[in-house]
Design an enzyme around this catalytic site. Structure first.
Site, PDB file in Angstrom:
ATOM      1  N   VAL A   1     -23.485  18.737 -19.000  1.00  0.00           N
ATOM      2  CA  VAL A   1     -22.594  19.882 -18.848  1.00  0.00           C
ATOM      3  C   VAL A   1     -21.606  19.825 -19.993  1.00  0.00           C
ATOM      4  O   VAL A   1     -20.928  18.814 -20.174  1.00  0.00           O
ATOM      5  CB  VAL A   1     -21.856  19.816 -17.491  1.00  0.00           C
ATOM      6  CG1 VAL A   1     -20.887  20.975 -17.345  1.00  0.00           C
ATOM      7  CG2 VAL A   1     -22.851  19.802 -16.348  1.00  0.00           C
TER       8      VAL A   1
ATOM      9  N   ARG B   1      -0.382   4.502   0.031  1.00  0.00           N
ATOM     10  CA  ARG B   1      -0.957   5.579   0.830  1.00  0.00           C
ATOM     11  C   ARG B   1      -0.329   5.551   2.226  1.00  0.00           C
ATOM     12  O   ARG B   1       0.091   4.490   2.692  1.00  0.00           O
ATOM     13  CB  ARG B   1      -2.458   5.302   0.972  1.00  0.00           C
ATOM     14  CG  ARG B   1      -3.366   6.506   0.952  1.00  0.00           C
ATOM     15  CD  ARG B   1      -4.769   6.032   1.231  1.00  0.00           C
ATOM     16  NE  ARG B   1      -5.546   5.732   0.057  1.00  0.00           N
ATOM     17  CZ  ARG B   1      -6.306   6.612  -0.578  1.00  0.00           C
ATOM     18  NH1 ARG B   1      -6.396   7.847  -0.155  1.00  0.00           N
ATOM     19  NH2 ARG B   1      -6.998   6.248  -1.632  1.00  0.00           N
TER      20      ARG B   1
ATOM     21  N   MET C   1     -19.282  -1.263  -7.867  1.00  0.00           N
ATOM     22  CA  MET C   1     -18.118  -0.731  -7.141  1.00  0.00           C
ATOM     23  C   MET C   1     -18.534  -0.438  -5.707  1.00  0.00           C
ATOM     24  O   MET C   1     -18.808   0.702  -5.342  1.00  0.00           O
ATOM     25  CB  MET C   1     -17.614   0.524  -7.839  1.00  0.00           C
ATOM     26  CG  MET C   1     -16.935   0.224  -9.158  1.00  0.00           C
ATOM     27  SD  MET C   1     -16.266   1.700  -9.897  1.00  0.00           S
ATOM     28  CE  MET C   1     -15.197   1.013 -11.148  1.00  0.00           C
TER      29      MET C   1
ATOM     30  N   GLU D   1       0.856  -1.195   0.000  1.00  0.00           N
ATOM     31  CA  GLU D   1       0.000   0.000   0.000  1.00  0.00           C
ATOM     32  C   GLU D   1       0.887   1.239   0.000  1.00  0.00           C
ATOM     33  O   GLU D   1       1.762   1.381   0.841  1.00  0.00           O
ATOM     34  CB  GLU D   1      -0.918  -0.017   1.234  1.00  0.00           C
ATOM     35  CG  GLU D   1      -1.769   1.227   1.415  1.00  0.00           C
ATOM     36  CD  GLU D   1      -2.678   1.548   0.216  1.00  0.00           C
ATOM     37  OE1 GLU D   1      -3.502   0.722  -0.156  1.00  0.00           O
ATOM     38  OE2 GLU D   1      -2.523   2.666  -0.353  1.00  0.00           O
TER      39      GLU D   1
ATOM     40  N   LEU E   1      -3.669   2.802   5.916  1.00  0.00           N
ATOM     41  CA  LEU E   1      -4.348   1.662   5.286  1.00  0.00           C
ATOM     42  C   LEU E   1      -5.842   1.954   5.105  1.00  0.00           C
ATOM     43  O   LEU E   1      -6.354   2.947   5.626  1.00  0.00           O
ATOM     44  CB  LEU E   1      -4.142   0.409   6.155  1.00  0.00           C
ATOM     45  CG  LEU E   1      -2.675  -0.018   6.355  1.00  0.00           C
ATOM     46  CD1 LEU E   1      -2.587  -1.131   7.401  1.00  0.00           C
ATOM     47  CD2 LEU E   1      -2.059  -0.482   5.033  1.00  0.00           C
TER      48      LEU E   1
ATOM     49  N   HIS F   1     -42.307  -5.286  17.998  1.00  0.00           N
ATOM     50  CA  HIS F   1     -43.104  -4.057  17.930  1.00  0.00           C
ATOM     51  C   HIS F   1     -42.677  -3.125  19.059  1.00  0.00           C
ATOM     52  O   HIS F   1     -42.475  -3.584  20.164  1.00  0.00           O
ATOM     53  CB  HIS F   1     -44.588  -4.399  18.089  1.00  0.00           C
ATOM     54  CG  HIS F   1     -45.447  -3.175  18.142  1.00  0.00           C
ATOM     55  ND1 HIS F   1     -45.759  -2.456  17.008  1.00  0.00           N
ATOM     56  CD2 HIS F   1     -46.033  -2.522  19.191  1.00  0.00           C
ATOM     57  CE1 HIS F   1     -46.518  -1.420  17.358  1.00  0.00           C
ATOM     58  NE2 HIS F   1     -46.692  -1.442  18.673  1.00  0.00           N
TER      59      HIS F   1
ATOM     60  N   THR G   1      -9.604   3.834  -0.556  1.00  0.00           N
ATOM     61  CA  THR G   1     -10.549   4.936  -0.770  1.00  0.00           C
ATOM     62  C   THR G   1     -11.639   4.927   0.304  1.00  0.00           C
ATOM     63  O   THR G   1     -11.960   5.968   0.887  1.00  0.00           O
ATOM     64  CB  THR G   1     -11.203   4.794  -2.166  1.00  0.00           C
ATOM     65  OG1 THR G   1     -10.168   4.832  -3.150  1.00  0.00           O
ATOM     66  CG2 THR G   1     -12.206   5.897  -2.437  1.00  0.00           C
ATOM     67  N   CYS G   2     -12.190   3.761   0.571  1.00  0.00           N
ATOM     68  CA  CYS G   2     -13.322   3.643   1.500  1.00  0.00           C
ATOM     69  C   CYS G   2     -13.046   4.288   2.853  1.00  0.00           C
ATOM     70  O   CYS G   2     -13.790   5.150   3.308  1.00  0.00           O
ATOM     71  CB  CYS G   2     -13.657   2.163   1.684  1.00  0.00           C
ATOM     72  SG  CYS G   2     -14.825   1.843   3.001  1.00  0.00           S
TER      73      CYS G   2
HETATM   74  P1  NAI Z   1     -22.838   6.527  -9.956  1.00  0.00           P
HETATM   75  O1  NAI Z   1     -22.640   5.586 -11.068  1.00  0.00           O
HETATM   76  O2  NAI Z   1     -23.593   6.116  -8.744  1.00  0.00           O
HETATM   77  O3  NAI Z   1     -23.566   7.826 -10.501  1.00  0.00           O
HETATM   78  C1  NAI Z   1     -23.092   8.592 -11.567  1.00  0.00           C
HETATM   79  C2  NAI Z   1     -24.252   9.383 -12.107  1.00  0.00           C
HETATM   80  O4  NAI Z   1     -23.745  10.326 -13.029  1.00  0.00           O
HETATM   81  C3  NAI Z   1     -25.274   8.533 -12.848  1.00  0.00           C
HETATM   82  O5  NAI Z   1     -26.558   8.877 -12.406  1.00  0.00           O
HETATM   83  C4  NAI Z   1     -25.022   8.902 -14.302  1.00  0.00           C
HETATM   84  O6  NAI Z   1     -26.175   8.779 -15.098  1.00  0.00           O
HETATM   85  C5  NAI Z   1     -24.573  10.346 -14.165  1.00  0.00           C
HETATM   86  N1  NAI Z   1     -23.788  10.859 -15.283  1.00  0.00           N
HETATM   87  C6  NAI Z   1     -22.874  10.200 -16.023  1.00  0.00           C
HETATM   88  N2  NAI Z   1     -22.352  11.030 -16.964  1.00  0.00           N
HETATM   89  C7  NAI Z   1     -22.939  12.228 -16.776  1.00  0.00           C
HETATM   90  C8  NAI Z   1     -22.820  13.492 -17.412  1.00  0.00           C
HETATM   91  N3  NAI Z   1     -21.988  13.671 -18.433  1.00  0.00           N
HETATM   92  N4  NAI Z   1     -23.575  14.525 -16.976  1.00  0.00           N
HETATM   93  C9  NAI Z   1     -24.447  14.337 -15.946  1.00  0.00           C
HETATM   94  N5  NAI Z   1     -24.597  13.161 -15.301  1.00  0.00           N
HETATM   95  C10 NAI Z   1     -23.854  12.131 -15.716  1.00  0.00           C
HETATM   96  O7  NAI Z   1     -21.357   7.045  -9.596  1.00  0.00           O
HETATM   97  P2  NAI Z   1     -20.834   7.941  -8.391  1.00  0.00           P
HETATM   98  O8  NAI Z   1     -21.964   8.550  -7.662  1.00  0.00           O
HETATM   99  O9  NAI Z   1     -19.778   8.810  -8.968  1.00  0.00           O
HETATM  100  O10 NAI Z   1     -20.170   6.865  -7.458  1.00  0.00           O
HETATM  101  C11 NAI Z   1     -19.057   6.109  -7.923  1.00  0.00           C
HETATM  102  C12 NAI Z   1     -19.098   4.718  -7.373  1.00  0.00           C
HETATM  103  O11 NAI Z   1     -18.932   4.723  -5.987  1.00  0.00           O
HETATM  104  C13 NAI Z   1     -20.413   4.026  -7.656  1.00  0.00           C
HETATM  105  O12 NAI Z   1     -20.165   2.748  -8.138  1.00  0.00           O
HETATM  106  C14 NAI Z   1     -21.091   3.983  -6.341  1.00  0.00           C
HETATM  107  O13 NAI Z   1     -21.910   2.841  -6.197  1.00  0.00           O
HETATM  108  C15 NAI Z   1     -19.945   3.979  -5.358  1.00  0.00           C
HETATM  109  N6  NAI Z   1     -20.365   4.629  -4.132  1.00  0.00           N
HETATM  110  C16 NAI Z   1     -21.169   3.932  -3.285  1.00  0.00           C
HETATM  111  C17 NAI Z   1     -21.643   4.514  -2.148  1.00  0.00           C
HETATM  112  C18 NAI Z   1     -22.563   3.753  -1.276  1.00  0.00           C
HETATM  113  O14 NAI Z   1     -22.595   2.543  -1.396  1.00  0.00           O
HETATM  114  N7  NAI Z   1     -23.321   4.391  -0.415  1.00  0.00           N
HETATM  115  C19 NAI Z   1     -21.291   5.883  -1.782  1.00  0.00           C
HETATM  116  C20 NAI Z   1     -20.493   6.536  -2.774  1.00  0.00           C
HETATM  117  C21 NAI Z   1     -20.051   5.896  -3.894  1.00  0.00           C
END
Ligand code: NAI
Length: 464
Positions: free
Chosen positions: A235, A37, A317, A35, A40, A443, A43-44
């Protein structure tokens, strides 16, 4: 000559890598984990799940103090946000977790090789100037943020999740590009702390991977909380202009250009597998069109003895997916068998209310032509949710029309991320909706909403 030889060298100490290393050590193998970084946990623990949850928890309390406690008879004189102290809380949580992994490595005799690992030959890893030999190499290097064409993340004005969990001030305006998990969670944090938040989503709904009804309900709730949404919008440019970022937007299908300015722009449009500098080309490890390591059912790459798990391979992911893969890979390396049902990996969005799901969505069942029944129960009819003043959302259970087997559970509501565990366990054991309905639920609990939704599958809920 290799400096030292191990049974297993794991590259990357995130949830996939560190769990794999610890489990392999528990099974009697000699293990090192590379590692680079300074701490340890990957990213998480360092810049992802854990610090964001620390800020989500803290900002949730702040918002409760500001807006919700009064309704329960708790009056607070003058409320003040101390952002520095809140960030201090987050940093302390990160430190205790990352140090915790260091302790677990020592306890299990996993050696931490500090530096970047490069695979120089099928059973050889170089870290700095040292070369180490290993019977098995596990790639657990995770993922990295992606940006959009023409948008450069500087982590100051245009930030990824890493910058968004470390802002020094509450921005007056925050534009979030991407209405996925990161966008909604971190958008929620800054909205609660006082930012005007606009989420720009390319598709016509937020949380596109989830059941459409959850997306709709969540958008309604988050809009009520004050987040603005621009759906089916892209965007096309982002330019830093002094203390602001000027954005150019267009309809997703092109045309109708608009401008929007924000103090901070968060880019949250997904992540990509991270394999840079690992030397995969040289040893012949195959990757797919998205840069992910191609593996077989036993996580072995195209090169015998080199394995990969977590965000760097196909699949959601998610830290818990990586952990489970790390665990069973270690067991398989020890000669045991292992299996993951990728249909039963829960997904949780830690907003308030939370969103949680496991199994198939209604859209997936329709596409697959699987006949199903739906049972739904709203939290507004759950006594405990009323007592908590947290009545937004519902539980939705999808069960096979003929066999009654539970095929998917989708929840928007208080503690949905905790409630989904019951559904996941039930589905692991092949439960029917009737099984859940006939299980005694304490309950008054939020879990009763799960039981009622299961009863509703058969059209016999009691409390609605
Ligand atoms: P994500 O895949 O959840 O969301 C990305 C979003 O961006 C989608 O809704 C997509 O349609 C949109 N998008 C893509 N290109 C775009 C564009 N050009 N303009 C506007 N919108 C666009 O990915 P996110 O939120 O970046 O997370 C990354 C990874 O990390 C994911 O796999 C996610 O599951 C994981 N993660 C999980 C968490 C949790 O389990 N609570 C918390 C944070 C991240």
């Amino acid at each position: 000559m290799a400096a030292k030889s191990y049974d297993v060298i794991v590259i990357g100490a995130g949830p996939g890598g560190y769990v794999c290393a610890i489990r392999a050590a528990q099974l009697g193998m000699s293990v090192a984990c590379v590692e680079s970084r300074a701490t340890l946990g990957g990213t998480c623990l360092n810049v992802g799940c854990i610090p964001s949850k620390a800020l989500l928890s803290a900002s949730e309390k702040y918002e409760a103090a500001e807006h919700h406690l009064g309704a329960m008879g708790i009056r607070i004189g003058s409320l003040k946000l101390d952002l520095k102290a809140m960030m201090g809380h987050k940093d302390q949580v990160v430190t205790s977790n990352t140090k915790g992994i260091e302790y677990l490595f020592k306890k299990n005799k996993v050696e931490w090789l500090k530096g970047k690992g490069v695979i120089t030959a099928p059973r050889q890893v170089q870290v700095g100037s040292e070369t180490y030999a290993a019977k098995h190499i596990v790639i657990a290097t995770g993922s990295d943020v992606v940006s959009l064409p023409g948008i450069t993340i500087d982590e100051k004005r245009i930030v990824s999740s890493t910058g968004a969990i470390a802002l020094a001030e509450v921005p007056k305006t925050l534009v979030v590009i991407g209405g996925g998990v990161i966008g909604l969670e971190l958008g929620a944090v800054w909205r609660r702390l006082g930012s005007e938040v606009t989420v720009i989503e390319f598709l016509d709904r937020i949380l596109p991977g989830m059941d459409a009804e959850l997306s709709k309900e969540m958008q309604k709730i988050l809009t009520k909380q004050g987040i603005k949404f621009k759906l089916a919008t892209k965007v096309t440019a982002a330019k830093i202009n002094g203390k602001a970022v000027d954005l150019t937007l267009e309809d997703a299908k092109g045309g109708n250009a608009q401008n929007l300015s924000a103090e901070i722009v968060l880019v949250a449009v997904g992540r990509k597998a991270f394999t840079e500098g690992l030397g995969l080309d040289k040893v012949g490890v195959k990757t797919d069109d998205r840069g992910r390591v191609v593996t077989d059912k036993k996580f072995q790459s195209s090169v015998p003895g080199i394995y990969a798990i977590g965000d760097v391979i196909a699949g959601p992911m998610l830290a818990h997916k990586a952990e489970d893969e790390g665990m069973i890979l270690a067991e398989m390396l020890a000669g045991q068998s292992g299996h993951i049902d990728y249909d039963l990996i829960p997904g949780v969005v830690y907003t308030w209310p939370e969103v949680a799901a496991v199994g198939k969505t209604e859209q997936q069942l329709k596409e697959a032509g699987i006949p199903y029944k739906v049972g739904k129960f709203p939290f507004s009819a759950n006594g405990r949710a009323r007592a908590m003043n947290a009545t937004d959302g519902f539980v939705k259970i999808l069960a096979h029309e003929k066999t009654d087997r539970v095929l998917g559970v989708h929840i928007v509501g208080p503690e949905a991320g905790t409630l989904i565990a019951e559904a996941t366990l039930a589905m692991e054991f092949g439960a029917s909706a009737e099984d859940i309905a006939r299980t005694c639920h304490a309950h008054p609990t939020l879990e009763e909403a799960v039981k009622e939704a299961a009863l509703a599958v058969d059209g016999r809920p009691i409390h609605i």
